[in-house]
Design a protein around this motif. Structure first.
Motif, PDB file in Angstrom:
ATOM      1  N   LEU A 284       0.804  -1.304  -0.082  1.00 38.08           N
ATOM      2  CA  LEU A 284      -0.091   0.080   0.083  1.00 38.08           C
ATOM      3  C   LEU A 284       0.741   1.145  -0.069  1.00 38.08           C
ATOM      4  O   LEU A 284       0.347   2.370  -0.371  1.00 38.08           O
ATOM      5  N   GLY A 285       2.108   1.306   0.293  1.00 36.83           N
ATOM      6  CA  GLY A 285       3.042   2.305   0.438  1.00 36.83           C
ATOM      7  C   GLY A 285       2.388   3.350   1.346  1.00 36.83           C
ATOM      8  O   GLY A 285       2.056   3.102   2.421  1.00 36.83           O
ATOM      9  N   ASP A 286       2.212   4.785   0.854  1.00 36.97           N
ATOM     10  CA  ASP A 286       1.804   5.922   1.514  1.00 36.97           C
ATOM     11  C   ASP A 286       0.410   5.709   2.060  1.00 36.97           C
ATOM     12  O   ASP A 286       0.078   6.337   2.743  1.00 36.97           O
ATOM     13  N   ALA A 287      -0.374   4.841   1.200  1.00 31.23           N
ATOM     14  CA  ALA A 287      -1.921   4.596   1.651  1.00 31.23           C
ATOM     15  C   ALA A 287      -1.944   3.801   2.862  1.00 31.23           C
ATOM     16  O   ALA A 287      -3.117   3.767   3.572  1.00 31.23           O
ATOM     17  N   ALA A 288      -1.042   3.214   3.313  1.00 35.00           N
ATOM     18  CA  ALA A 288      -1.121   2.310   4.733  1.00 35.00           C
ATOM     19  C   ALA A 288      -1.214   3.385   5.813  1.00 35.00           C
ATOM     20  O   ALA A 288      -0.911   4.321   5.798  1.00 35.00           O
TER      21      ALA A 288
ATOM     22  N   THR B 118      -8.931  -8.411   2.211  1.00 37.09           N
ATOM     23  CA  THR B 118      -9.236  -7.057   2.712  1.00 37.09           C
ATOM     24  C   THR B 118      -8.453  -6.816   3.967  1.00 37.09           C
ATOM     25  O   THR B 118      -8.147  -7.813   4.761  1.00 37.09           O
ATOM     26  N   LEU B 119      -7.998  -5.637   4.143  1.00 37.70           N
ATOM     27  CA  LEU B 119      -6.870  -5.493   5.509  1.00 37.70           C
ATOM     28  C   LEU B 119      -8.016  -4.646   6.564  1.00 37.70           C
ATOM     29  O   LEU B 119      -8.607  -3.683   6.266  1.00 37.70           O
ATOM     30  N   ILE B 120      -7.724  -5.225   7.713  1.00 45.79           N
ATOM     31  CA  ILE B 120      -8.446  -4.496   8.718  1.00 45.79           C
ATOM     32  C   ILE B 120      -7.821  -3.994  10.037  1.00 45.79           C
ATOM     33  O   ILE B 120      -6.607  -4.501  10.129  1.00 45.79           O
ATOM     34  N   HIS B 121      -7.992  -3.090  10.714  1.00 47.98           N
ATOM     35  CA  HIS B 121      -7.632  -2.524  11.736  1.00 47.98           C
ATOM     36  C   HIS B 121      -8.473  -2.125  12.679  1.00 47.98           C
ATOM     37  O   HIS B 121      -9.708  -1.855  12.756  1.00 47.98           O
ATOM     38  N   GLY B 122      -7.977  -2.339  14.008  1.00 53.76           N
ATOM     39  CA  GLY B 122      -8.672  -1.935  15.089  1.00 53.76           C
ATOM     40  C   GLY B 122      -7.746  -1.467  16.314  1.00 53.76           C
ATOM     41  O   GLY B 122      -6.666  -2.022  16.601  1.00 53.76           O
TER      42      GLY B 122
END
Length: 123
Positions: free
Chosen positions: A15-19, A99-103
């Protein structure tokens, strides 16, 4: 995370800078394998995740959680305070995408603790 050892690390790196850039410690929620008879039981998943995160939080600092999963599973994880931040991220060399998820760990632990099965461990 951040050592390039896991699938989520590899996909986030693409993702680079979009991460997402988040402060604090970051952990990947890896594979959780349940017996086939229990795979449709959301409370079993909730309880296993709660116990794992509760234990990890007692042993070390856990601020943010990341995972890679199918689009369908990303909807399930929303119940547990995860949010998708990238969809259809391809795994190079395969036909698979994730799909990448975060919490935030605190929010996830609270959401998991609200479940009926997990709440019995809090008493």
């Amino acid at each position: 995370m951040g050592h390039g050892l896991t699938l989520t690390d590899q996909l986030v790196e693409q993702l680079g800078d979009a991460a997402p850039q988040v402060p604090g410690t970051r952990w990947e929620v890896g594979r959780l394998v349940l017996a086939e008879a229990h795979r449709t039981d959301v409370d079993a998943l909730r309880r296993c995740l709660f116990l794992s995160l509760d234990y990890a939080s007692r042993q070390t600092e856990v601020h943010h959680l990341f995972a890679s999963c199918s689009h369908v599973l990303s909807r399930l994880y929303r119940r547990f305070a995860f949010s998708p931040f990238a969809a259809n991220v391809p795994l190079h060399g395969t036909a698979k995408s994730y799909t990448l998820i975060h919490g935030r760990a605190h929010d996830v632990l609270q959401a998991l603790g609200r479940g009926r099965a997990a709440s019995t461990t809090l008493q």
